[in-house]
Design an enzyme around this catalytic site. Structure first.
Site, PDB file in Angstrom:
ATOM      1  N   LYS A   1      34.856  50.569  12.741  1.00 56.34           N
ATOM      2  CA  LYS A   1      36.195  50.972  13.185  1.00 56.34           C
ATOM      3  C   LYS A   1      37.325  50.609  12.211  1.00 56.34           C
ATOM      4  O   LYS A   1      37.636  51.388  11.327  1.00 56.34           O
ATOM      5  CB  LYS A   1      36.450  50.458  14.602  1.00 56.34           C
ATOM      6  CG  LYS A   1      35.610  51.242  15.623  1.00 56.34           C
ATOM      7  CD  LYS A   1      36.231  51.289  17.005  1.00 56.34           C
ATOM      8  CE  LYS A   1      35.645  52.397  17.846  1.00 56.34           C
ATOM      9  NZ  LYS A   1      34.367  52.086  18.477  1.00 56.34           N
TER      10      LYS A   1
ATOM     11  N   PHE B   1      28.452  49.461  24.790  1.00 56.85           N
ATOM     12  CA  PHE B   1      28.484  50.659  23.964  1.00 56.85           C
ATOM     13  C   PHE B   1      28.154  50.270  22.533  1.00 56.85           C
ATOM     14  O   PHE B   1      28.802  49.404  21.947  1.00 56.85           O
ATOM     15  CB  PHE B   1      29.855  51.355  23.992  1.00 56.85           C
ATOM     16  CG  PHE B   1      29.833  52.659  23.236  1.00 56.85           C
ATOM     17  CD1 PHE B   1      29.340  53.815  23.823  1.00 56.85           C
ATOM     18  CD2 PHE B   1      30.242  52.720  21.907  1.00 56.85           C
ATOM     19  CE1 PHE B   1      29.276  55.007  23.108  1.00 56.85           C
ATOM     20  CE2 PHE B   1      30.185  53.917  21.190  1.00 56.85           C
ATOM     21  CZ  PHE B   1      29.698  55.064  21.798  1.00 56.85           C
TER      22      PHE B   1
ATOM     23  N   ASP C   1      28.081  42.660  18.126  1.00 58.45           N
ATOM     24  CA  ASP C   1      28.681  43.956  17.784  1.00 58.45           C
ATOM     25  C   ASP C   1      30.201  43.772  17.802  1.00 58.45           C
ATOM     26  O   ASP C   1      30.829  43.803  18.861  1.00 58.45           O
ATOM     27  CB  ASP C   1      28.232  45.016  18.796  1.00 58.45           C
ATOM     28  CG  ASP C   1      28.855  46.397  18.511  1.00 58.45           C
ATOM     29  OD1 ASP C   1      29.857  46.462  17.765  1.00 58.45           O
ATOM     30  OD2 ASP C   1      28.340  47.391  19.053  1.00 58.45           O
TER      31      ASP C   1
HETATM   32  C1  LIG Z   1      32.934  52.572  18.508  1.00 58.13           C
HETATM   33  C2  LIG Z   1      31.848  51.578  18.720  1.00 58.13           C
HETATM   34  C3  LIG Z   1      30.561  51.791  18.193  1.00 58.13           C
HETATM   35  C4  LIG Z   1      30.162  53.068  17.506  1.00 58.13           C
HETATM   36  O1  LIG Z   1      30.882  53.327  16.361  1.00 58.13           O
HETATM   37  P1  LIG Z   1      30.858  54.807  15.720  1.00 58.13           P
HETATM   38  O2  LIG Z   1      31.619  54.625  14.436  1.00 58.13           O
HETATM   39  O3  LIG Z   1      31.506  55.731  16.677  1.00 58.13           O
HETATM   40  O4  LIG Z   1      29.446  55.160  15.473  1.00 58.13           O
HETATM   41  C5  LIG Z   1      29.623  50.793  18.371  1.00 58.13           C
HETATM   42  N1  LIG Z   1      29.919  49.652  19.017  1.00 58.13           N
HETATM   43  C6  LIG Z   1      31.140  49.421  19.524  1.00 58.13           C
HETATM   44  C7  LIG Z   1      31.424  48.117  20.220  1.00 58.13           C
HETATM   45  C8  LIG Z   1      32.134  50.380  19.406  1.00 58.13           C
HETATM   46  O5  LIG Z   1      33.337  50.163  19.961  1.00 58.13           O
END
Ligand SMILES: *Cc1c(COP(=O)(O)O)cnc(C)c1O
Length: 400
Positions: free
Chosen positions: A256, A142, A227
């Protein structure tokens, strides 16, 4: 509208009338938070093990973050990136000094941080890697909801109806080094990976996986992008999850928990790669805004100075042990896994009913990927909080 007179049911009705239905919401209206607790409009309290999904690392309304935001909002709320501002410089310096990377770009969310990473990787490649532009990502990953990041996200169900998607993305199974190696072509410029997959259900790869990706990227001359949006900021018992394997990615994204709830994201990169961004190549009106950076600075300082990362490791280990005990008692629990306070529990059936039952008993937990309970609570959680959560889970499991 005289807000005091509106009842919960009416709030929900108004919500459904006016807001797009992009979320399936629980029938509660949350009003207030403090530490690891939330209160709803009926005055009911909840132990919050969701933490805004790995956002409120210091809990709700942390005094240092609140004070920093109050002071900043009265001083300077927003200004264009045409000017230097102290909070952005201070947060940038503190982030860089606490990572092996050299430069930072600020934006407003996780998706934007990954979007910036994709753009920087491609721009660097266009100048230094014969214009290669392919990016390999992992299945079930994700990376966000913008067109590019939802394409990077290895879940076809999230891409339905959004064609045409940007090209140049390909996917390999997570935790599979030979597949990654085989997928690299003449066109590949980067591999993008979550050190621990979050939305997929806290999928922890085998030891050596991140080092393996680093080695393959070095051998094949492609960039490694980590990420750390969910796994970073102390979540796994290290400031960043890549540190568990002493791996230094070329680019890294954070969001986050960075602002403890104030929206902010960041892309970090090695110096020679960051050099591909020059004035005009990328930007954001709100990115690195004084208020967001003041919140981020207070949050990062607190995480670094107040033993939050050690607590995440210790309480996380305790939580895992207690969940393993619970597994012995309840056959509905299949596996327990995680690092620090990033924990997943695989169930033998969809966990939505269990989440509801726990909520009725004053415990907020999250269900991801249908059958996985995900625990990403504030990192200030105590063992007493864990005991309370385990007790409620135990009861709820007995009733479902
Ligand atoms: C939550 C998340 C995102 C996206 O972040 P948003 O602030 O919702 O755009 C991207 N990568 C990972 C691993 C995430 O957990």
């Amino acid at each position: 509208m005289k807000q005091m007179d509106i009842k919960k049911e009416e709030w929900i009705e108004i919500s459904e009338k006016y807001l797009m239905t992009t979320y399936k919401r629980f029938p509660v209206v949350m009003e207030r938070g403090l530490g690891v607790h939330l209160w709803d409009s009926d005055g009911r309290s909840y132990l919050d093990l969701v933490g805004g999904i790995a956002v409120c690392a210091l809990g709700h309304s942390h005094p240092r973050v609140v004070a920093a935001i109050k002071e900043q909002v009265e001083n300077l709320t927003h200004i264009s990136n045409y000017y230097h501002i102290e909070p952005q410089i201070l947060l940038g310096a503190l982030l860089v000094e606490n990572t092996p990377l050299d430069k930072v770009f600020f934006c407003n969310s996780g998706a934007e941080a990954n979007e910036a990473a994709i753009k920087l990787a491609r721009r660097y490649a266009s100048e230094n890697m014969q214009g290669k532009n392919g990016i390999i990502t992992m299945r079930n990953s994700f990376h966000g909801r913008t067109l590019a990041t939802v394409t990077a996200t290895g879940q076809e169900n999230l891409q339905v109806g959004y064609a045409p998607l940007p090209t140049g993305f390909s996917y390999v199974p997570f935790n599979d080094l030979p597949a990654l190696e085989a997928a690299i072509t003449e066109e590949t410029c980067a591999a993008l990976v979550e050190p621990i997959q979050g939305e997929a259900g806290i999928v922890v790869p085998d030891p050596g996986y991140l080092q393996g990706i680093r080695r393959i990227c070095d051998e094949r001359g492609i960039l490694m992008i980590a990420d750390e949006i969910q796994s970073g900021m102390g979540r796994t018992g290290m400031l960043f999850a890549c540190e568990h394997e002493d791996v230094v990615p070329d680019l890294m994204t954070v969001a986050k928990a960075l602002g403890n709830g104030f929206p902010i994201g960041a892309l970090l990169a090695k110096e020679h790669i960051a050099a591909s961004f020059v004035p005009g190549s990328h930007g954001s009106t709100f990115g690195g805004n004084p208020l967001a950076c003041a919140a981020g600075l207070a949050a990062l300082q607190t995480i670094l100075e107040e033993g939050v990362i050690d607590n995440s490791r210790e309480v996380g280990d305790y939580f895992l042990t207690r969940l393993e005990e619970l597994k012995k008692k309840h056959p509905a629990i299949l596996t327990v896994r995680g690092k620090g306070l990033m924990i997943g529990v695989a169930m033998d059936a969809p966990c939505a009913p269990l989440v509801l039952k726990c909520m009725e008993k004053g415990l907020l937990i999250n269900c991801t990927n249908t059958t996985i309970l995900r625990f990403v609570p504030p990192l200030i959680l105590t063992k007493i909080d864990v005991d309370k959560a385990i007790q409620i889970l135990d009861e709820a499991l007995g009733e479902t």
